[in-house]
Design an enzyme around this catalytic site. Structure first.
Site, PDB file in Angstrom:
ATOM      1  N   ILE A   1      39.261  33.905  39.176  1.00  0.00           N
ATOM      2  CA  ILE A   1      37.389  34.131  39.528  1.00  0.00           C
ATOM      3  C   ILE A   1      36.887  32.686  40.461  1.00  0.00           C
ATOM      4  O   ILE A   1      36.507  32.230  39.418  1.00  0.00           O
ATOM      5  CB  ILE A   1      37.338  35.516  38.963  1.00  0.00           C
ATOM      6  CG1 ILE A   1      38.019  35.899  38.837  1.00  0.00           C
ATOM      7  CG2 ILE A   1      36.126  35.660  40.188  1.00  0.00           C
ATOM      8  CD1 ILE A   1      37.258  37.588  37.105  1.00  0.00           C
ATOM      9  N   CYS A   2      36.016  33.326  41.404  1.00  0.00           N
ATOM     10  CA  CYS A   2      35.707  32.746  41.788  1.00  0.00           C
ATOM     11  C   CYS A   2      34.143  33.023  42.243  1.00  0.00           C
ATOM     12  O   CYS A   2      33.780  33.874  43.008  1.00  0.00           O
ATOM     13  CB  CYS A   2      36.046  32.133  43.344  1.00  0.00           C
ATOM     14  SG  CYS A   2      34.432  30.179  44.242  1.00  0.00           S
TER      15      CYS A   2
END
Length: 194
Positions: free
Chosen positions: A87-88
């Protein structure tokens, strides 16, 4: 050193509010450093109706260091790796604050599903599709939600029966299946590790 008293308190808070928020967090085993989060897909998005599992690992420095989170459920989104589930999201990196909790972090991940940031992608292919072929992106994201994040209501009884025949209590089988979004293999893995 992880503040386990705080983790317990956060788990209790999530438990009290799971009906209103839809967000659930539970330990993977007796080790409170390994958790599983479940977030519902936001309404009005291609993820609506899905139940998304997130693997959570608490570093030794928690709550002064952010939890490590990644999607277990496959998801088509510019800021989430379609391969690894990475996840960014800034609060999971340099914008983390000890004032944040597991619940607020999961709410932020859920909000990310509603508001992708294609200019800061984790998955460049998905981001390009989002920017250049938006309708194809929406169709693909919806297809992935249908395929990977929705528990088919048909067949639940068959899954319960198969797992109960292995010697697991019926109620435990049902709650475990619900917690993993109906994924029979994941439920079996959970049941065997508990």
């Amino acid at each position: 050193m992880i503040d386990f008293a705080r983790v317990q308190k956060e788990l209790q808070e999530c438990g009290r509010e799971k009906d209103s928020s839809g967000i659930r967090v539970s330990p993977k085993s007796d080790n409170l450093a390994r958790l599983t989060g479940i977030i519902p897909g936001p309404l009005g998005t291609p993820y609506e109706g899905g139940s998304f599992e997130i693997d959570i690992t608490l570093p030794d420095g928690y709550p002064f260091e952010p939890p490590k989170m990644k999607f277990v459920t496959k998801v088509w989104h510019p800021n989430i790796s379609s391969q690894s589930g990475a996840i960014c999201l800034d609060i999971l990196k340099d914008q983390w604050s000890p004032a944040l909790t597991l619940k607020t972090a999961l709410l932020s991940v859920q909000a990310l599903l509603s508001a992708p940031e294609p200019d800061d992608p984790q998955d460049a292919v998905v981001a390009q599709q989002y920017l250049r072929e938006y309708q194809t992106f929406v169709s693909t994201a919806r297809y992935w939600t249908e395929s990977f994040a929705k528990a088919s209501s048909l067949g639940v009884e068959e899954k319960v029966q198969r797992l109960a025949e292995m010697g697991f209590p019926d109620g435990l089988v049902r709650s475990t299946l619900e917690a993993v979004g109906g994924d029979e293999n994941l439920a079996l893995e959970r049941l065997l590790s508990s």
